[in-house]
Design a protein around this motif. Structure first.
Motif, PDB file in Angstrom:
ATOM      1  N   HIS A  56       0.844  -1.197   0.000  1.00  0.00           N
ATOM      2  CA  HIS A  56       0.000   0.000   0.000  1.00  0.00           C
ATOM      3  C   HIS A  56       0.886   1.256   0.000  1.00  0.00           C
ATOM      4  CE1 HIS A  56      -2.997   2.930   1.396  1.00  0.00           C
ATOM      5  NE2 HIS A  56      -3.909   2.060   0.946  1.00  0.00           N
ATOM      6  N   PRO A  57       0.431   2.347  -0.646  1.00  0.00           N
ATOM      7  CA  PRO A  57       1.242   3.582  -0.687  1.00  0.00           C
ATOM      8  C   PRO A  57       1.657   4.115   0.680  1.00  0.00           C
ATOM      9  CG  PRO A  57      -0.566   3.724  -2.245  1.00  0.00           C
ATOM     10  CD  PRO A  57      -0.760   2.450  -1.484  1.00  0.00           C
ATOM     11  N   ILE A  58       0.886   3.757   1.723  1.00  0.00           N
ATOM     12  CA  ILE A  58       1.227   4.251   3.058  1.00  0.00           C
ATOM     13  C   ILE A  58       2.594   3.746   3.517  1.00  0.00           C
ATOM     14  CG2 ILE A  58       0.231   2.384   4.464  1.00  0.00           C
ATOM     15  CD1 ILE A  58      -0.860   4.543   6.318  1.00  0.00           C
ATOM     16  N   SER A  59       3.022   2.611   2.952  1.00  0.00           N
ATOM     17  CA  SER A  59       4.310   2.035   3.335  1.00  0.00           C
ATOM     18  C   SER A  59       5.473   2.938   2.947  1.00  0.00           C
ATOM     19  CB  SER A  59       4.490   0.666   2.666  1.00  0.00           C
ATOM     20  OG  SER A  59       3.457  -0.211   3.077  1.00  0.00           O
ATOM     21  N   ILE A  60       5.248   3.801   1.978  1.00  0.00           N
ATOM     22  CA  ILE A  60       6.304   4.720   1.539  1.00  0.00           C
ATOM     23  C   ILE A  60       6.563   5.783   2.601  1.00  0.00           C
ATOM     24  CG2 ILE A  60       6.972   6.394  -0.245  1.00  0.00           C
ATOM     25  CD1 ILE A  60       5.099   4.873  -2.158  1.00  0.00           C
ATOM     26  N   PHE A  61       5.493   6.202   3.286  1.00  0.00           N
ATOM     27  CA  PHE A  61       5.610   7.331   4.205  1.00  0.00           C
ATOM     28  C   PHE A  61       5.763   6.914   5.668  1.00  0.00           C
ATOM     29  CE2 PHE A  61       2.929   8.567   0.578  1.00  0.00           C
ATOM     30  CZ  PHE A  61       3.699   9.614   0.061  1.00  0.00           C
ATOM     31  N   TYR A  62       5.191   5.774   6.026  1.00  0.00           N
ATOM     32  CA  TYR A  62       5.182   5.395   7.440  1.00  0.00           C
ATOM     33  C   TYR A  62       6.377   4.523   7.788  1.00  0.00           C
ATOM     34  CZ  TYR A  62       3.698   3.790  11.992  1.00  0.00           C
ATOM     35  OH  TYR A  62       3.666   3.524  13.333  1.00  0.00           O
ATOM     36  N   ARG A  63       7.058   4.861   8.910  1.00  0.00           N
ATOM     37  CA  ARG A  63       8.198   4.073   9.384  1.00  0.00           C
ATOM     38  C   ARG A  63       7.959   3.671  10.834  1.00  0.00           C
ATOM     39  NH1 ARG A  63      13.882   6.788   8.129  1.00  0.00           N
ATOM     40  NH2 ARG A  63      14.426   4.823   9.168  1.00  0.00           N
ATOM     41  N   GLU A  64       8.032   2.361  11.070  1.00  0.00           N
ATOM     42  CA  GLU A  64       7.729   1.846  12.410  1.00  0.00           C
ATOM     43  C   GLU A  64       8.770   2.245  13.453  1.00  0.00           C
ATOM     44  OE1 GLU A  64       7.876   0.168   9.625  1.00  0.00           O
ATOM     45  OE2 GLU A  64       6.377  -1.426   9.484  1.00  0.00           O
ATOM     46  N   ASP A  65       9.979   2.581  13.023  1.00  0.00           N
ATOM     47  CA  ASP A  65      11.067   2.873  13.960  1.00  0.00           C
ATOM     48  C   ASP A  65      11.093   4.337  14.412  1.00  0.00           C
ATOM     49  OD1 ASP A  65      11.761   3.862  11.485  1.00  0.00           O
ATOM     50  OD2 ASP A  65      13.868   3.243  11.605  1.00  0.00           O
ATOM     51  N   GLU A  66      10.021   5.093  14.157  1.00  0.00           N
ATOM     52  CA  GLU A  66       9.985   6.505  14.537  1.00  0.00           C
ATOM     53  C   GLU A  66       8.829   6.770  15.515  1.00  0.00           C
ATOM     54  OE1 GLU A  66       9.891   8.731  10.857  1.00  0.00           O
ATOM     55  OE2 GLU A  66      12.078   8.675  10.723  1.00  0.00           O
ATOM     56  N   SER A  67       8.709   5.902  16.487  1.00  0.00           N
ATOM     57  CA  SER A  67       7.575   5.999  17.421  1.00  0.00           C
ATOM     58  C   SER A  67       7.583   7.306  18.206  1.00  0.00           C
ATOM     59  CB  SER A  67       7.579   4.807  18.381  1.00  0.00           C
ATOM     60  OG  SER A  67       8.799   4.740  19.102  1.00  0.00           O
ATOM     61  N   VAL A  68       8.767   7.794  18.580  1.00  0.00           N
ATOM     62  CA  VAL A  68       8.844   9.034  19.347  1.00  0.00           C
ATOM     63  C   VAL A  68       8.324  10.208  18.516  1.00  0.00           C
ATOM     64  CG1 VAL A  68      10.367  10.651  20.547  1.00  0.00           C
ATOM     65  CG2 VAL A  68      10.780   8.191  20.723  1.00  0.00           C
ATOM     66  N   LYS A  69       8.732  10.255  17.249  1.00  0.00           N
ATOM     67  CA  LYS A  69       8.279  11.347  16.373  1.00  0.00           C
ATOM     68  C   LYS A  69       6.767  11.324  16.212  1.00  0.00           C
ATOM     69  CE  LYS A  69       8.662  11.390  11.818  1.00  0.00           C
ATOM     70  NZ  LYS A  69       9.233  11.470  10.447  1.00  0.00           N
ATOM     71  N   TYR A  70       6.202  10.143  16.011  1.00  0.00           N
ATOM     72  CA  TYR A  70       4.760  10.053  15.826  1.00  0.00           C
ATOM     73  C   TYR A  70       4.010  10.417  17.106  1.00  0.00           C
ATOM     74  CZ  TYR A  70       5.621   7.865  11.310  1.00  0.00           C
ATOM     75  OH  TYR A  70       6.022   7.629  10.020  1.00  0.00           O
ATOM     76  N   TYR A  71       4.592  10.091  18.246  1.00  0.00           N
ATOM     77  CA  TYR A  71       3.968  10.473  19.512  1.00  0.00           C
ATOM     78  C   TYR A  71       3.910  11.996  19.623  1.00  0.00           C
ATOM     79  CZ  TYR A  71       3.018  10.814  24.501  1.00  0.00           C
ATOM     80  OH  TYR A  71       2.454  11.116  25.707  1.00  0.00           O
ATOM     81  N   ILE A  72       5.000  12.676  19.247  1.00  0.00           N
ATOM     82  CA  ILE A  72       5.035  14.146  19.316  1.00  0.00           C
ATOM     83  C   ILE A  72       4.056  14.747  18.305  1.00  0.00           C
ATOM     84  CG2 ILE A  72       6.496  16.183  19.113  1.00  0.00           C
ATOM     85  CD1 ILE A  72       8.886  14.417  19.859  1.00  0.00           C
ATOM     86  N   ILE A  73       3.959  14.147  17.114  1.00  0.00           N
ATOM     87  CA  ILE A  73       3.016  14.644  16.103  1.00  0.00           C
ATOM     88  C   ILE A  73       1.577  14.540  16.619  1.00  0.00           C
ATOM     89  CG2 ILE A  73       2.027  14.181  13.820  1.00  0.00           C
ATOM     90  CD1 ILE A  73       4.838  13.384  12.887  1.00  0.00           C
ATOM     91  N   ALA A  74       1.265  13.445  17.300  1.00  0.00           N
ATOM     92  CA  ALA A  74      -0.077  13.285  17.873  1.00  0.00           C
ATOM     93  C   ALA A  74      -0.358  14.402  18.869  1.00  0.00           C
ATOM     94  CB  ALA A  74      -0.196  11.920  18.550  1.00  0.00           C
ATOM     95  N   ASN A  75       0.642  14.748  19.679  1.00  0.00           N
ATOM     96  CA  ASN A  75       0.504  15.846  20.636  1.00  0.00           C
ATOM     97  C   ASN A  75       0.282  17.165  19.910  1.00  0.00           C
ATOM     98  OD1 ASN A  75       0.727  17.654  22.806  1.00  0.00           O
ATOM     99  ND2 ASN A  75       2.476  16.613  23.679  1.00  0.00           N
ATOM    100  N   LEU A  76       0.999  17.377  18.805  1.00  0.00           N
ATOM    101  CA  LEU A  76       0.852  18.605  18.024  1.00  0.00           C
ATOM    102  C   LEU A  76      -0.573  18.736  17.475  1.00  0.00           C
ATOM    103  CD1 LEU A  76       1.938  21.120  16.606  1.00  0.00           C
ATOM    104  CD2 LEU A  76       2.820  19.622  14.786  1.00  0.00           C
ATOM    105  N   ILE A  77      -1.110  17.649  16.960  1.00  0.00           N
ATOM    106  CA  ILE A  77      -2.481  17.666  16.429  1.00  0.00           C
ATOM    107  C   ILE A  77      -3.474  18.002  17.545  1.00  0.00           C
ATOM    108  CG2 ILE A  77      -4.303  16.245  15.407  1.00  0.00           C
ATOM    109  CD1 ILE A  77      -2.049  14.675  13.971  1.00  0.00           C
ATOM    110  N   ALA A  78      -3.254  17.425  18.725  1.00  0.00           N
ATOM    111  CA  ALA A  78      -4.144  17.690  19.863  1.00  0.00           C
ATOM    112  C   ALA A  78      -4.064  19.150  20.297  1.00  0.00           C
ATOM    113  CB  ALA A  78      -3.788  16.774  21.026  1.00  0.00           C
ATOM    114  N   SER A  79      -2.848  19.714  20.330  1.00  0.00           N
ATOM    115  CA  SER A  79      -2.683  21.120  20.726  1.00  0.00           C
ATOM    116  C   SER A  79      -3.373  22.044  19.736  1.00  0.00           C
ATOM    117  CB  SER A  79      -1.191  21.471  20.824  1.00  0.00           C
ATOM    118  OG  SER A  79      -0.580  20.791  21.894  1.00  0.00           O
ATOM    119  N   ALA A  80      -3.218  21.744  18.439  1.00  0.00           N
ATOM    120  CA  ALA A  80      -3.865  22.559  17.413  1.00  0.00           C
ATOM    121  C   ALA A  80      -5.387  22.469  17.527  1.00  0.00           C
ATOM    122  CB  ALA A  80      -3.412  22.100  16.024  1.00  0.00           C
ATOM    123  N   SER A  81      -5.890  21.286  17.817  1.00  0.00           N
ATOM    124  CA  SER A  81      -7.338  21.107  17.978  1.00  0.00           C
ATOM    125  C   SER A  81      -7.851  21.881  19.184  1.00  0.00           C
ATOM    126  CB  SER A  81      -7.668  19.620  18.139  1.00  0.00           C
ATOM    127  OG  SER A  81      -7.227  18.877  17.014  1.00  0.00           O
TER     128      SER A  81
END
Length: 500
Positions: A179-204
């Protein structure tokens, strides 16, 4: 009594939002400690230890100044507008400076391979700074329900995206490798994705607050702003010291841990951070109390017998946190299961120390009203500098030998010192009739009860028997308090009916 009832009501709702928000976040602890490696969890903890430090810079004590100056009739119409314009300009300038220095900041935090963590964190801090004043406005207006709804919505959004990034997308990618998502998503970047989730919550959260935020008029009162800055800027020092005392020890642990490798140092940080969260019950109550108490104390200063009210508030506060201390330490074998990685259980020995530290911190927050009411915020700065110096010195000399145990004791000694200094100084400048001998006795008793349970477990090494004995101790303490403070509790609504 009506004033105490008002404080209790507001503390309940602010507490409900904080407890719900933090508890939902707390539920992430077993999830994250199970899904992340100890090193990743430590790395994430370092980032989130630095964020509060930057929050202090971005908000520069303006929230407390807002509460203070909204009590002055001549300024009421200009305070919110002037404050909002000030924080908009300062946030833009500080965010730019931080972004230009992101590589240096990443190196300082021992995450030099991930400057993107710093970039994302700056965005979170900037948005959170802009939400500080509308949240303060809701508190001042006595609108805890809206406050609570927005806070909880933000944390639910955060949790939803954390689960999406760390569980759902990896599972989807594994099931659909082409699937095209495999190009963008990397399992070894859990810390970055956790921070991005926080960013989305702050913006909301900011979007939900946007109507309140933009309710100001574009008028800037320079004279008022100068007065507010004179009042609030010393609170930056207070904030810095508070962050050093409360969260920056994770960064120092990353620097000075006796562990032999960088990854082992980050594991130490992860263990300490996970165990620190087991002191959540008291820290949640302290946070909720602060949100309700700060505007309450300023309003109460305008009516008679304010000092007597402050003394009663302190009594009920100390009783509450003493019971909370026992609820955690006597059932620590239950609470530890929130940490899903058994490797991290080796840090459980610091939990009672951290609980005691948070008790001292909460008492200090109660005591600190004297310098805020008397416009002597520099006194708070001096006290916090002393506390920060104690934290830095103990960590510098003892972390290389005792790791995170030194961090815990540094925190405890720091807050105890700040509490004692504020009490002695405050009684000279703004006397409040605290029943301090009785309150000290209550704290000493709960600490002794903890050691009695540990002695029982040493004699009878059975966890169920130990918790049963702990229950007897807890109920005995509650009965003792109800008997000693019977007249006080009889005056309370609901509870009082059962004690007559």
């Amino acid at each position: 009594m009506s004033s105490l009832k008002s404080l209790a009501s507001q503390t309940f709702w602010y507490g409900a939002s904080s407890i719900a928000a933090r508890f939902l976040s707390y539920l992430l602890t077993p999830y994250l400690t199970a899904i992340m490696t100890g090193v990743d969890y430590g790395e994430m903890s370092i980032v989130y230890a630095a964020i509060p430090f930057l929050n202090v810079i971005f908000t520069y004590g303006l929230e407390t100044a807002f509460f203070r100056y909204m009590q002055k009739e001549q300024y009421k119409g200009q305070v919110y507008s002037t404050s909002c314009m000030s924080i908009i300009v300062s946030t833009a300038m500080l965010a730019l400076v931080m972004y230009l220095g992101r590589d240096s900041i990443a190196t300082l935090l021992t995450i030099k391979n991930h400057p993107e963590y710093v970039t994302l964190s700056i965005m979170i801090i900037s948005i959170d700074a802009l939400t500080a004043l509308p949240f303060a406005k809701l508190r001042l207006e006595g609108r805890p329900l809206k406050f609570a709804a927005i806070r909880i919505a933000g944390i639910l959004i955060n949790i939803g995206f954390v689960v999406l990034f760390l569980s759902i997308l990896p599972a989807f990618k594994k099931a659909n490798p082409h699937h095209p998502i495999s190009i963008f998503y990397r399992e070894d970047e859990s810390v970055k994705y956790y921070i991005i989730a926080n960013l989305i919550a702050s913006a909301s959260t900011f979007l939900l607050l946007s109507k309140t935020f933009f309710s100001f008029s574009w008028k800037f009162d320079l004279r008022l702003w100068k007065e507010m800055m004179t009042y609030s800027l010393p609170l930056i020092i207070v904030g810095f010291g508070g962050v050093i005392n409360e969260t920056f020890d994770r960064v120092m642990l990353g620097w000075w841990s006796p562990a032999l490798t960088p990854d082992a140092k980050k594991l130490d940080v992860g263990i300490y951070s996970a165990c620190y969260k087991l002191s959540l019950l008291i820290s949640l109550f302290v946070q909720a109390f602060r949100m309700g108490a700060e505007p309450f104390f300023f309003k109460q200063a305008e009516v008679g017998n304010a000092q007597k009210t402050y003394a009663r508030v302190m009594k009920f506060f100390v009783i509450t946190i003493c019971v909370m201390f026992l609820v955690v330490v006597l059932y620590l074998d239950v609470w530890k299961n929130f940490i899903r990685n058994p490797i991290m259980w080796q840090g459980l020995k610091v939990v009672p120390v951290l609980l005691l530290a948070n008790m001292f911190l909460g008492i200090y927050y109660n005591l600190s009203i004297w310098y805020k009411l008397s416009n002597r915020t520099m006194a708070g700065a001096y006290i916090t500098i002393i506390g920060a110096a104690i934290t830095l010195l103990i960590n510098y000399f003892f972390v290389p030998h005792f790791s995170y145990v030194a961090c815990a004791w540094a925190t405890c000694i720091c807050y105890a010192t700040m509490m004692i200094i504020s009490f002695i100084w405050g009684q000279k400048e703004y006397p409040v009739p605290y029943a301090w001998k009785k309150l000290v006795a209550y704290i000493v008793i709960v600490v002794l009860l903890y050691f009695i349970q540990r002695l029982f477990y040493f004699i009878v090494p059975n966890k169920l028997a130990s918790m049963a004995f702990g229950t007897i101790l807890l109920l005995g303490y509650i009965s003792f308090i109800l008997k000693v403070e019977k007249k006080e509790f009889q005056r309370l609504p609901v509870i009082g009916k059962f004690l007559k």
